[in-house]
Design an enzyme around this catalytic site. Sequence first.
Site, short mmCIF file in Angstrom:
data_model
loop_
_atom_site.label_atom_id
_atom_site.label_comp_id
_atom_site.label_asym_id
_atom_site.label_seq_id
_atom_site.Cartn_x
_atom_site.Cartn_y
_atom_site.Cartn_z
N GLU A 246 0.81 -1.23 0.00
CA GLU A 246 0.00 0.00 0.00
C GLU A 246 0.85 1.28 0.00
O GLU A 246 0.83 2.06 0.96
CB GLU A 246 -0.98 -0.02 1.18
CG GLU A 246 -1.96 -1.19 1.06
CD GLU A 246 -3.07 -1.17 2.10
OE1 GLU A 246 -2.95 -0.41 3.09
OE2 GLU A 246 -4.05 -1.92 1.93
N GLU B 266 -4.25 -8.79 -1.52
CA GLU B 266 -4.85 -8.68 -0.19
C GLU B 266 -6.29 -8.20 -0.25
O GLU B 266 -6.63 -7.29 -1.00
CB GLU B 266 -4.06 -7.70 0.69
CG GLU B 266 -4.61 -7.62 2.12
CD GLU B 266 -3.96 -6.51 2.93
OE1 GLU B 266 -2.72 -6.39 2.89
OE2 GLU B 266 -4.69 -5.76 3.59
#
Length: 494
Positions: free
Chosen positions: A242, A345
């Site tokens: 991220e 994810e």
Amino acid sequence: MMIKKIIFGLTGILLASCANDIDSTKTTANTESKTKNSEVFTPTQATLYTTAENTTLRLSNQGVSTFTEATQPLETDIAVFVNPNKSFQSFIGIGGAITDASAEVFAKLSADKQNELLNAYYSEDGINYNIIRTSIHSSDFGSESFTYIEEGDADLNTFSIEADRKFRIPMIKRATGLIGDDLMFYASPWSPPAFMKTNKNMLQGGKLLPEYNQNWANYYVKFIEAYEAEGIPVWGVTLQNEPMATQRWESCIYTAEEERDFLKNYLGPTFEKAGLGDKNIVVWDHNRDLISHRANVIFEDPEASKYAWGIGFHWYETWTGGDAKYDNLGSINESFPDKNLLFTEGCQEKFDATAYQRWSNAERYGNSMINDFNHGTVGWTDWNILLDHTGGPNHVQNFCFAPIHADTRTNELIYTPTYYYIGHFSKFIQPGAKRISTTTSRSTIESTSFQNPDGKIVTVVMNKTEAPIDYKLIVGTHEIKYKILPHAIQSLIY
């Protein structure tokens, strides 16, 4: 395909176990559709497996049906159309993350419950996972934040994975032993050590200081070498988890240009110099919303692109209030057909112990998996495979759901509907399968199909509506009539 019936764990639910005797193969990039004119696939019989809300059906074998010659469908018919002559990307597998949190919870279970959990995920009697993701040192999911070096050790002289040997590595080794040759194990960093960052903190974002680019690249190499010394083969890494999110947990920001340049000038060349040029590097590892910009910047640069196996993504872009951006995946698949799409994810946020059986959690998974695969994704990785009765442990209280929870107070495993929804894909679709053309005549049902290396086709159909739906499965010149219950998912194998 050999089918055998077994009784699964304490659930007492009849499942089907598919023999999987294929060898692990190196992933190929997404391929264009091709027509196999010399081959005619003629289905004869299909076996149906169903999971449905407000029933006892959980990956339950509902028997065999026989195909008949297809007739022209009407506009009033609901149909799933499968064309085995049009094939697309190769499938590499499905799995989840063994985080520190998962391993800490696992260690608290009795030996029989540990075996049950591992078999539920990694055996053919369970749902046959073959992908494992883990973190490079800590993420938020674990009891503490830590690194593999002493603070300030830029030369990595103190590098040690000893912290992982207590809980994480033993669990990973047991899982990899069950998976065997089809294993795909990869790792992701959440943050460099604090001294290497602009904010001098592993948490709350910050950036990698330029003077530590090489040291940080060396850190990945140390990780791979240490894990492989433990007998855990590393398929690859993602460059940064991220990279556009400033989180209250471990996080680090890279612009697209910064990630491109770190890959091009440091991580890629460092892997090559260390003899790790065969390790796969996945960029982005964040949501679908900004993924096209990241792909454009990195993949349009030949010197950076040559080091990138593909691009990873999560599903959390809906936090802004919009819908999932599956079309961005399709755009990347069309624009960069030599690169792979990997779901790295996803989980249901905001844990609530009264909502273990909330069906919409599972349907979020089914919707994502069908649409991600239909837009070119080659593999799919869930987040934590196991959490406790608090949705943790998590050292910043970011508690979430997992497919299976353990109430460590009672030594009980709690199977959520999500576990079974994932299993409708992971249990039956084998590494090396090819996605084949699948469409529906109505938006009330969703579907995808893969053809396994043994020639068997797996079609997954999902109904998110409140009503049962009668539909036709039309495969080439043959069809079967089915009914799918409200809030249900089916796997058809033929």
